[in-house]
Design a protein around this motif. Sequence first.
Motif, mmCIF file in Angstrom:
data_model
loop_
_atom_site.group_PDB
_atom_site.id
_atom_site.type_symbol
_atom_site.label_atom_id
_atom_site.label_comp_id
_atom_site.label_asym_id
_atom_site.label_seq_id
_atom_site.Cartn_x
_atom_site.Cartn_y
_atom_site.Cartn_z
ATOM 1 N N ALA A 258 -6.605 -1.954 -6.250
ATOM 2 C CA ALA A 258 -6.833 -0.740 -7.038
ATOM 3 C C ALA A 258 -6.684 0.527 -6.196
ATOM 4 C CB ALA A 258 -8.213 -0.784 -7.689
ATOM 5 N N VAL A 259 -7.273 0.542 -5.000
ATOM 6 C CA VAL A 259 -7.219 1.734 -4.153
ATOM 7 C C VAL A 259 -5.789 2.008 -3.697
ATOM 8 C CG1 VAL A 259 -7.998 2.760 -1.984
ATOM 9 C CG2 VAL A 259 -9.608 1.470 -3.403
ATOM 10 N N THR A 260 -5.069 0.950 -3.331
ATOM 11 C CA THR A 260 -3.675 1.112 -2.908
ATOM 12 C C THR A 260 -2.819 1.624 -4.055
ATOM 13 O OG1 THR A 260 -3.975 -0.748 -1.391
ATOM 14 C CG2 THR A 260 -1.715 -0.038 -1.818
ATOM 15 N N ILE A 261 -3.067 1.139 -5.255
ATOM 16 C CA ILE A 261 -2.331 1.612 -6.431
ATOM 17 C C ILE A 261 -2.553 3.111 -6.629
ATOM 18 C CG2 ILE A 261 -2.195 1.480 -8.956
ATOM 19 C CD1 ILE A 261 -2.947 -1.511 -8.668
ATOM 20 N N LEU A 262 -3.796 3.549 -6.511
ATOM 21 C CA LEU A 262 -4.099 4.966 -6.691
ATOM 22 C C LEU A 262 -3.440 5.822 -5.612
ATOM 23 C CD1 LEU A 262 -7.873 4.757 -7.708
ATOM 24 C CD2 LEU A 262 -5.902 5.159 -9.202
ATOM 25 N N LEU A 263 -3.424 5.341 -4.378
ATOM 26 C CA LEU A 263 -2.749 6.064 -3.301
ATOM 27 C C LEU A 263 -1.248 6.144 -3.556
ATOM 28 C CD1 LEU A 263 -4.566 4.734 -0.098
ATOM 29 C CD2 LEU A 263 -4.637 7.068 -1.015
ATOM 30 N N PHE A 264 -0.682 5.059 -4.053
ATOM 31 C CA PHE A 264 0.749 5.044 -4.368
ATOM 32 C C PHE A 264 1.072 6.051 -5.472
ATOM 33 C CE2 PHE A 264 4.158 3.166 -7.076
ATOM 34 C CZ PHE A 264 5.214 3.437 -6.215
ATOM 35 N N VAL A 265 0.259 6.077 -6.510
ATOM 36 C CA VAL A 265 0.452 7.042 -7.596
ATOM 37 C C VAL A 265 0.364 8.472 -7.058
ATOM 38 C CG1 VAL A 265 -0.573 7.951 -9.730
ATOM 39 C CG2 VAL A 265 -0.336 5.483 -9.408
ATOM 40 N N CYS A 324 13.516 -0.377 -9.887
ATOM 41 C CA CYS A 324 13.679 0.984 -10.393
ATOM 42 C C CYS A 324 12.879 1.990 -9.568
ATOM 43 C CB CYS A 324 13.253 1.054 -11.862
ATOM 44 S SG CYS A 324 14.285 0.096 -12.990
ATOM 45 N N LEU A 325 11.678 1.600 -9.157
ATOM 46 C CA LEU A 325 10.866 2.497 -8.340
ATOM 47 C C LEU A 325 11.505 2.751 -6.980
ATOM 48 C CD1 LEU A 325 7.300 1.152 -9.210
ATOM 49 C CD2 LEU A 325 8.166 3.453 -9.706
ATOM 50 N N TRP A 326 12.122 1.733 -6.406
ATOM 51 C CA TRP A 326 12.841 1.931 -5.149
ATOM 52 C C TRP A 326 14.008 2.896 -5.346
ATOM 53 C CZ3 TRP A 326 11.349 1.172 -0.428
ATOM 54 C CH2 TRP A 326 10.451 0.152 -0.119
ATOM 55 N N ILE A 327 14.767 2.694 -6.418
ATOM 56 C CA ILE A 327 15.903 3.583 -6.688
ATOM 57 C C ILE A 327 15.431 5.022 -6.877
ATOM 58 C CG2 ILE A 327 17.725 4.120 -8.352
ATOM 59 C CD1 ILE A 327 17.949 1.099 -8.889
ATOM 60 N N GLY A 328 14.396 5.197 -7.717
ATOM 61 C CA GLY A 328 13.884 6.531 -7.966
ATOM 62 C C GLY A 328 13.320 7.187 -6.722
ATOM 63 N N GLY A 329 12.591 6.412 -5.908
ATOM 64 C CA GLY A 329 11.994 6.968 -4.699
ATOM 65 C C GLY A 329 13.022 7.436 -3.693
ATOM 66 N N ILE A 330 14.064 6.632 -3.500
ATOM 67 C CA ILE A 330 15.117 7.006 -2.548
ATOM 68 C C ILE A 330 15.902 8.207 -3.055
ATOM 69 C CG2 ILE A 330 17.264 6.220 -1.476
ATOM 70 C CD1 ILE A 330 15.983 3.399 -1.407
ATOM 71 N N ILE A 431 6.367 3.296 1.757
ATOM 72 C CA ILE A 431 5.618 2.286 2.516
ATOM 73 C C ILE A 431 4.599 1.592 1.610
ATOM 74 C CG2 ILE A 431 3.947 1.954 4.383
ATOM 75 C CD1 ILE A 431 5.397 4.183 5.912
ATOM 76 N N LEU A 432 3.902 2.377 0.799
ATOM 77 C CA LEU A 432 2.935 1.797 -0.140
ATOM 78 C C LEU A 432 3.627 0.956 -1.203
ATOM 79 C CD1 LEU A 432 0.556 4.865 -0.590
ATOM 80 C CD2 LEU A 432 0.004 2.702 0.535
ATOM 81 N N LEU A 433 4.821 1.369 -1.626
ATOM 82 C CA LEU A 433 5.595 0.575 -2.584
ATOM 83 C C LEU A 433 5.920 -0.795 -1.997
ATOM 84 C CD1 LEU A 433 7.194 0.257 -5.215
ATOM 85 C CD2 LEU A 433 9.093 1.481 -4.118
ATOM 86 N N ALA A 434 6.352 -0.818 -0.748
ATOM 87 C CA ALA A 434 6.657 -2.091 -0.081
ATOM 88 C C ALA A 434 5.398 -2.947 0.041
ATOM 89 C CB ALA A 434 7.266 -1.829 1.293
ATOM 90 N N TRP A 435 4.269 -2.319 0.362
ATOM 91 C CA TRP A 435 2.989 -3.033 0.488
ATOM 92 C C TRP A 435 2.614 -3.698 -0.840
ATOM 93 C CZ3 TRP A 435 -0.772 -3.487 4.487
ATOM 94 C CH2 TRP A 435 -2.022 -3.947 4.078
ATOM 95 N N LEU A 436 2.688 -2.952 -1.917
ATOM 96 C CA LEU A 436 2.330 -3.502 -3.232
ATOM 97 C C LEU A 436 3.298 -4.607 -3.660
ATOM 98 C CD1 LEU A 436 1.402 -0.185 -5.096
ATOM 99 C CD2 LEU A 436 -0.176 -2.032 -4.462
#
Length: 457
Positions: A258-265, A324-330, A431-436
């Motif tokens: 949950a905490v990692t998700i919130l940090l990612f958001v 899609c999140l990777w594409i959008g983030g890059i 980095i958080l995306l990769a972690w999740l």
Amino acid sequence: MSLTSANARVSSAFAALAVYLRPSVLVVILLGFSSGLPLALTGTTLSVWMTEAGVNLATIGLFSLVGLPYTLKFLWAPIVDALDVPVLSRWLGRRRGWLLATQIVLAFAILFLGIQNPASAPFAVALGAVIVATVSATQDIVVDAFRVERLDTSEQAAGMAGYVAAYRIGMLVSGAGVIAIVAALEVYGVPRAQVWTWGYVAAALFMGVGIAATFLAREPEAQVRHDGDTATREGSPLKRVVATAVGAFSEFLSRDQAVTILLFVLLYKFCDALAGVLTAPFVISIGFDKATYAAIVKGVGLAAALLGGFAGGALARAYPLVTCLWIGGILQMTSNLAFSAQALIGVNVPALTATVVVENFTGAIGTVIFVAYLSALCGARAHTATQYALLTALTAVGRTFLASGGGYIAEATGWALFFVITVIAGIPGLILLAWLQARGHFKSLAKKDAVAEQPAG
């Protein structure tokens, strides 16, 4: 066989387009315009107005803090979920009552902001901007709740894509549109002291689009789907609000990661927010006039944003959410380099056109994908509106607290290096995306979505 296949493809394409003409989807699209309209009035448009009035860059950067209500809106989202608006909710229903109330107050708040003077009355401008942001954030809470409750499963994708596209149009109208109106009024001889007031009057009138949508809408039939239990529907207003808040937050925080998700958001769109706070002042300060900037944003920028929104929707349908999140983030990181190039090139209209196209196209793709992710986090669980408000409030932190020092950075480094720094600011989110992803977060979301789509019984 070939003819049959072609007919099937045409039929499928027609069905995909026809969903956008359903009344419920059209209403959500109009409400998306109403939600997007106020944002630039306390952001890009206000920063251009302040730049022209001679306010320094550091102060303009600090003014991003007036967006604080977008960050804190989850605090009063349970009130919107649990309570009715006197008179209006009895007449229109809870959701439509809240919609009409916020839209009327918002129109008057925009007018109040428009009659201020950034140079001589900065505190009055700040007060007006905070009021607009607070009421706008409340409208967003209601619109998100209405969208989730009113659209059925077959309409959600179209509603999301249409809402995001209309939101972008609303931002463009209150950004490039208002700036173009101001420039035109100057050409026709309206005194400089009055042009910005009339620009904000025009923006207040555009709130009529949202008001019309509210009257055309039908009240959702099942408002209690996120109320969860009897405690949120019975007892005193305070007890209902507390029960809604406790249930929504405790349910979310009990999830894995949950905490990692919130940090990612919080961090996923930080690079966009850091650059976006000073994009318009950058363009004006390097030598472009506001009429040229507004014309490019309103023209090719609008087309790029619309294409990007539907491209994001197509990506969301074709690929897994994490891809899609990777594409959008890059894309959103690398697109900021276009501004660095613009800073080196200087005043060049074709280059600015290319920069605006890149910004709007990639920004729209990222927004649609990110909204899809936030919606997936809420899913079909209880307290959807309050949880969605919490998540979207976190995204606003990037353009308020975290981005508030952007002006100081730009003054210290220069524009070209500043936008390179905004690219680096996007790395923590990836980095958080990769972690999740490594911990199965997105597989878990996919499983929950699949269960939610199964018919009952």
